[in-house]
Design a protein around this motif. Structure first.
Motif: not given
Length: 112
Positions: A81-84, A88, A96, A100-102, A110
């Protein structure tokens, strides 16, 4: 009889001190999904948000409200899982923020 509360009244003064609760939403494919206490995301139909993508695990990630903030954790997914665009870390919660872009597989969500 007018039922409007005057700001100068005792009740009006107390009400003005109450903090406004910011409502956050998750945006996916131009649909707004209100964030609640806990949201599960994955391929399995038992999730709150179901993503039909083979790169997404059956139970991929979870967003959880803690006090007045929202945090995301990866549920040991295969592809992360990626945030910006930052992965993670396994077993960690990432706070968050607005905009932020997930990313889960090919899907981007978003926070607004």
């Amino acid at each position: 009889m007018d039922k409007t509360v005057s700001i100068e009244s005792n009740l009006g003064k107390r009400l003005s001190k109450i903090k406004k609760v910011e409502e956050r939403c998750l945006v996916f494919k131009n649909k707004q999904i209100p964030l609640v206490s806990k949201i599960s995301i994955g391929r399995d139909p038992k999730n709150n948000i179901v993503l039909h993508d083979k790169m997404v695990s059956r139970f991929h990630a979870e967003i959880q409200k803690i006090k007045s903030a929202f945090f995301i954790t990866d549920l040991n997914s295969s592809n992360g899982t990626y945030v910006n665009d930052v992965k993670v870390p396994e077993g960690k919660y990432i706070k968050l923020k607005e905009n932020d872009k997930i990313r889960l597989g090919k899907n981007e969500l978003s926070i607004i």
